[in-house]
Design a protein around this motif. Structure first.
Motif, PDB file in Angstrom:
ATOM      1  N   ILE A 137      -2.114   4.035  -2.752  1.00 49.09           N
ATOM      2  CA  ILE A 137      -2.230   2.819  -3.147  1.00 49.09           C
ATOM      3  C   ILE A 137      -3.695   2.609  -3.523  1.00 49.09           C
ATOM      4  CG2 ILE A 137      -2.226   0.200  -2.477  1.00 49.09           C
ATOM      5  CD1 ILE A 137      -0.260   1.086  -0.300  1.00 49.09           C
ATOM      6  N   PRO A 138      -5.032   2.817  -2.809  1.00 46.44           N
ATOM      7  CA  PRO A 138      -6.189   2.877  -3.477  1.00 46.44           C
ATOM      8  C   PRO A 138      -6.492   3.722  -4.460  1.00 46.44           C
ATOM      9  CG  PRO A 138      -6.310   3.692  -1.174  1.00 46.44           C
ATOM     10  CD  PRO A 138      -4.839   3.100  -1.247  1.00 46.44           C
ATOM     11  N   ALA A 139      -5.759   4.764  -4.355  1.00 45.28           N
ATOM     12  CA  ALA A 139      -5.946   5.827  -5.638  1.00 45.28           C
ATOM     13  C   ALA A 139      -5.363   5.407  -6.864  1.00 45.28           C
ATOM     14  CB  ALA A 139      -5.300   7.227  -5.267  1.00 45.28           C
ATOM     15  N   ILE A 140      -4.244   4.904  -6.760  1.00 46.86           N
ATOM     16  CA  ILE A 140      -3.694   4.310  -8.168  1.00 46.86           C
ATOM     17  C   ILE A 140      -4.423   3.163  -8.505  1.00 46.86           C
ATOM     18  CG2 ILE A 140      -1.440   3.278  -9.230  1.00 46.86           C
ATOM     19  CD1 ILE A 140      -0.052   5.565  -7.591  1.00 46.86           C
ATOM     20  N   LEU A 141      -4.846   2.213  -7.603  1.00 42.53           N
ATOM     21  CA  LEU A 141      -5.376   1.038  -8.321  1.00 42.53           C
ATOM     22  C   LEU A 141      -6.997   1.550  -8.829  1.00 42.53           C
ATOM     23  CD1 LEU A 141      -4.833  -1.373  -5.345  1.00 42.53           C
ATOM     24  CD2 LEU A 141      -3.776  -1.215  -7.411  1.00 42.53           C
ATOM     25  N   LYS A 142      -7.475   2.560  -8.188  1.00 46.46           N
ATOM     26  CA  LYS A 142      -8.857   2.883  -8.547  1.00 46.46           C
ATOM     27  C   LYS A 142      -8.394   3.696 -10.131  1.00 46.46           C
ATOM     28  CE  LYS A 142     -12.852   5.627  -8.084  1.00 46.46           C
ATOM     29  NZ  LYS A 142     -13.784   4.663  -7.827  1.00 46.46           N
ATOM     30  N   LEU A 151     -13.097  -0.626  -0.551  1.00 50.51           N
ATOM     31  CA  LEU A 151     -12.704  -2.042  -0.225  1.00 50.51           C
ATOM     32  C   LEU A 151     -11.072  -1.939  -0.061  1.00 50.51           C
ATOM     33  CD1 LEU A 151     -14.769  -4.492  -2.071  1.00 50.51           C
ATOM     34  CD2 LEU A 151     -14.825  -3.802   0.226  1.00 50.51           C
ATOM     35  N   VAL A 152     -10.331  -1.442  -0.912  1.00 54.12           N
ATOM     36  CA  VAL A 152      -9.021  -1.468  -0.764  1.00 54.12           C
ATOM     37  C   VAL A 152      -8.542  -0.311   0.452  1.00 54.12           C
ATOM     38  CG1 VAL A 152      -6.759  -0.837  -1.864  1.00 54.12           C
ATOM     39  CG2 VAL A 152      -8.615  -1.998  -3.252  1.00 54.12           C
ATOM     40  N   SER A 153      -9.109   0.669   0.558  1.00 52.74           N
ATOM     41  CA  SER A 153      -8.640   1.527   1.633  1.00 52.74           C
ATOM     42  C   SER A 153      -8.803   0.905   3.034  1.00 52.74           C
ATOM     43  CB  SER A 153      -9.030   2.856   1.493  1.00 52.74           C
ATOM     44  OG  SER A 153     -10.673   3.005   1.662  1.00 52.74           O
ATOM     45  N   LEU A 154      -9.965   0.179   2.964  1.00 52.86           N
ATOM     46  CA  LEU A 154     -10.331  -0.408   4.310  1.00 52.86           C
ATOM     47  C   LEU A 154      -9.555  -1.550   4.603  1.00 52.86           C
ATOM     48  CD1 LEU A 154     -12.153  -2.587   5.989  1.00 52.86           C
ATOM     49  CD2 LEU A 154     -12.356  -0.075   6.720  1.00 52.86           C
ATOM     50  N   LEU A 155      -9.312  -2.229   3.569  1.00 58.16           N
ATOM     51  CA  LEU A 155      -8.362  -3.554   3.799  1.00 58.16           C
ATOM     52  C   LEU A 155      -7.122  -3.244   4.106  1.00 58.16           C
ATOM     53  CD1 LEU A 155      -9.534  -5.836   0.938  1.00 58.16           C
ATOM     54  CD2 LEU A 155     -10.133  -6.311   3.641  1.00 58.16           C
TER      55      LEU A 155
ATOM     56  N   THR B 276      -6.741 -10.502  -0.900  1.00 58.14           N
ATOM     57  CA  THR B 276      -7.911 -10.001  -1.351  1.00 58.14           C
ATOM     58  C   THR B 276      -7.802  -8.559  -2.143  1.00 58.14           C
ATOM     59  OG1 THR B 276      -8.740 -10.561   0.837  1.00 58.14           O
ATOM     60  CG2 THR B 276     -10.248  -9.406  -0.327  1.00 58.14           C
ATOM     61  N   ILE B 277      -6.804  -7.926  -1.976  1.00 61.28           N
ATOM     62  CA  ILE B 277      -6.639  -6.697  -2.501  1.00 61.28           C
ATOM     63  C   ILE B 277      -6.327  -7.020  -4.018  1.00 61.28           C
ATOM     64  CG2 ILE B 277      -5.244  -4.796  -2.984  1.00 61.28           C
ATOM     65  CD1 ILE B 277      -5.382  -4.382   0.036  1.00 61.28           C
TER      66      ILE B 277
END
Lengths: 361, 306
Positions: A137-142, A151-155, B276-277
């Motif tokens: 999820i954070p990888a593709i969003l990045k 921020l995404v991985s932590l949230l 937020t995301i």
């Protein structure tokens, strides 16, 4: 007047010496903290660092614990270190660990009460995939939207915790537990269990996986072109691009590998030492692994030792709680302090300290 | 089913801790420093504020103690990143991990202690006005101060010489250094300001909003604050907007849970984080706007050579 002069290349001596000095300084600062809590500092440090290994009274119990606690820390930290080297910051390993555990446990429980020997390997794969997918999820969003992966991985850790809570109290709950939260016990059911492989050592499949990960990461970083690309991207991103390193591919790879390893660590934990999916089976290994990765200098062999040392502080911390009544959170503060000292001392490996006269400036 | 007036009142209260932390972090990032330790500073502020409120019975002292707690922790970050030139991402993470541990340690024995009440700023007669009364006049002083702080930061950054210097340091520390500005001193002061704001936000959370100390009670508020700064493209007004959006979602989901709507609890619990995301994705996908206002030197280590 103290002046810092940048070294052309980081000092090898200080690179190796800083973790040791940091541990010693943490012992001193931790001793002061324990003294402020009204406890005997020398006894506290001895109980944390010496007694779990060598005391006749406790060692037989706590020695196996060392591998049990170090296993997940090392496995997660190895994955994180690849990304950290490349400047890709996955700090949501705790979430990937939780999702991996849920996926793996869910796979195992889907076949309950079968005892087929293929179930456990399937659970491991499900755990790997679960952690991988959560990190994607954070990888593709990045890669698609340039969204900050920190921020995404932590949230997503908080989202994973909400999913865990509903799994433990609702859809993975043990139907025979008369309404108590928590899944069926995986570790006491043949087929889904992750047993101790050699009696009295604490060695289970997850520890073995951690050792394999150390060796694989060592080979990858030192002998494989991908390891070279990771290091290059971290040290000189521009040069890396000219050399044909695709930054997006690295993001997907580093986050994917670290997510998969964290997911596997979660599965091994939930089918072994933790035993079941419960609302709080996760004990912050995903965050402590960040400290392990840095303490090990993002180096596989270093991470092996750092993981064992951090496991020791967990076990010693529990012992200190029992023997001296030191509150449990003191250990977390102690581990955080270690990271501070380590980062502070890093200045010695990157810079030379010069005592210059005021007038000279 | 859900009363809009009480929802707006809850929104304002829920958003205030995040707003305070975010506006502090905005100033820090404007000087080119990325402090990921907001969560740690907030929770330290929460515990020091709570302990002070219990021990002294003074709400004012509690808020000051929260500020001091956050500031002391941020000073550690300042020493490490500015004087010892450590990596800002790693040091910020260390700050959060250490802060959560230390806060839990300090707070042992305090959960459930009784607190002095936080006085409202306006008299009861004004609060009795329908609709406007509860929304505008039923809050403690800090809530008004938080909004004023946003205005002050906007004015400082946009219309004063100090603001110009702050932005210059954040855009190019080498150029600012060459012009004779004390880069490290300016950044250190900004870091302390950020720490005080995060600490005050934490103290507001424990002393005024929850009125209790619970381990790990900030529950990601510090990270949301960091996300808000990005969401706001480093503009103070947008931080206010983002904080209200976050506060609105949080307040709404709690009400929906209480009303037992037919939506999975896990989804409601995680909705503030998911929103937020999503907002972060929307903002960062717009390449031109995201890059426009980000301080160019954000997160880079400054080392004066010569």
């Amino acid at each position: 007047m103290i002046r810092l002069e940048k070294r052309p290349t980081p000092s090898r001596f200080w690179g190796a010496a800083t973790p040791v000095v940091a541990v010693i300084l943490t012992m001193i600062a931790g001793g002061i903290m324990f003294a402020l809590l009204g406890k005997d500092p020398v006894a506290a440090i001895r109980i944390i660092f010496w007694d779990p290994l060598f005391s006749e009274q406790f060692a037989s119990y706590s020695r196996p614990q060392l591998l049990i606690k170090a296993g997940p820390l090392i496995l997660i930290a190895i994955g994180l270190s690849l990304g950290f080297r490349a400047g890709i910051w996955n700090i949501g390993a705790e979430g990937q660990y939780i999702i991996g555990a849920i996926c793996g446990a869910g796979f195992g429980l889907a076949f309950y009460p079968s005892e087929n020997p293929l179930i456990f390997p399937g659970m491991v794969i499900a755990g790997l995939l679960g952690g991988w997918a959560w990190a994607m999820i954070p990888a593709i969003l990045k890669t698609r939207f340039r969204t900050n992966e920190i921020l995404v991985s932590l949230l997503l850790v908080y989202v994973a915790e909400a999913i865990l809570a509903s799994a433990a109290t609702n859809w993975l709950r043990n139907p025979d537990a008369m309404g108590f939260p928590g899944s069926r016990n995986l570790s006491r059911h043949p087929g889904t269990d992750n047993p101790e492989l050699i009696a009295g050592t604490g060695m289970h499949w997850g520890v073995l996986a951690a050792f394999i990960a150390v060796i694989a990461a060592y080979v990858l970083m030192n002998r494989h072109v991908l390891g070279y690309h990771i290091r290059l991207a971290g040290q000189a991103p521009r040069a890396a691009r000219f050399a044909g390193v695709e930054p997006n591919r690295l993001v997907l790879l580093c986050l994917g590998i670290s997510g998969a390893l964290a997911g596997a660590a979660g599965l091994f934990e939930v089918s072994g030492p933790a035993g079941q999916i419960s609302i709080d089976f996760n004990s912050g290994y995903g965050f402590t692994a960040i400290i392990v990765a840095f303490l090990g200098r993002l180096n596989p062999i270093g991470i092996l030792f750092a993981g064992l040392l951090m496991a020791l502080t967990y076990i010693g911390g529990e012992l200190a709680q029992l023997m001296l009544g030191i509150p449990a959170p003191a250990i977390q503060a102690f581990q955080g302090m270690l990271l501070f000292f380590l980062l502070a001392l890093d200045v010695l490996s990157n810079y030379r300290i010069k005592w210059a006269r005021e007038a000279a400036a | 089913m859900i009363d809009p007036v009480t929802l707006i009142v809850a929104l304002i209260i829920v958003s205030t801790p995040v707003l305070l932390a975010a506006i502090g972090e905005l100033v820090v990032e404007k000087t080119g420093v990325l402090n990921l330790g907001v969560e740690g500073m907030m929770i330290i502020g929460a515990v020091t504020g709570f302990i002070t409120a219990v021990e002294t019975g003074s709400v004012t002292l509690a808020f000051l103690a929260g500020m001091a707690g956050g500031m002391i922790l941020s000073a550690v970050f300042g020493v490490l990143t500015q004087l010892l030139l450590s990596n800002q991402v790693a040091t910020g993470l260390a700050l959060t991990l250490f802060g959560i541990g230390l806060a839990a340690l300090l707070g042992v024995g305090y959960p459930g202690s009784s607190l002095p009440p936080v006085p409202d700023l306006f008299p009861a007669s004004m609060q009795a006005i329908p609709v406007a009364g509860p929304i505008l006049f039923s809050h403690p002083l800090i809530i008004y101060l938080a909004v004023l702080l946003v205005v002050a930061v906007w004015f400082l950054l946009q219309h004063t010489r100090t603001g110009l210097v702050i932005r210059a340091v954040g855009e190019s520390h080498d150029a600012a250094h060459a012009l004779g500005y004390k880069v490290i001193r300016i950044r250190f002061l900004a870091i302390l300001f950020g720490g005080a704001c995060a600490g005050l936000g934490g103290a507001f959370l424990s002393v005024a909003r929850v009125q209790n100390w619970i381990e790990g009670m900030t529950a990601g508020a510090g990270w949301i604050a960091l996300a808000l700064v990005v969401f706001a493209s480093w503009k103070p007004w947008r931080v206010l907007l983002g904080a209200w959006l976050f506060g609105g979602i949080s307040a709404l989901q709690l009400r929906l849970q209480a009303a037992e709507v037919n939506v999975p609890v896990a989804l409601l619990d995680s909705s503030p984080y998911l929103v937020t995301i999503i907002v972060l994705v929307l903002i960062s996908s717009d390449r031109a706007r995201a890059a426009l206002n980000a301080p160019a030197a954000l997160g880079k280590v400054f080392h004066a050579s010569g």
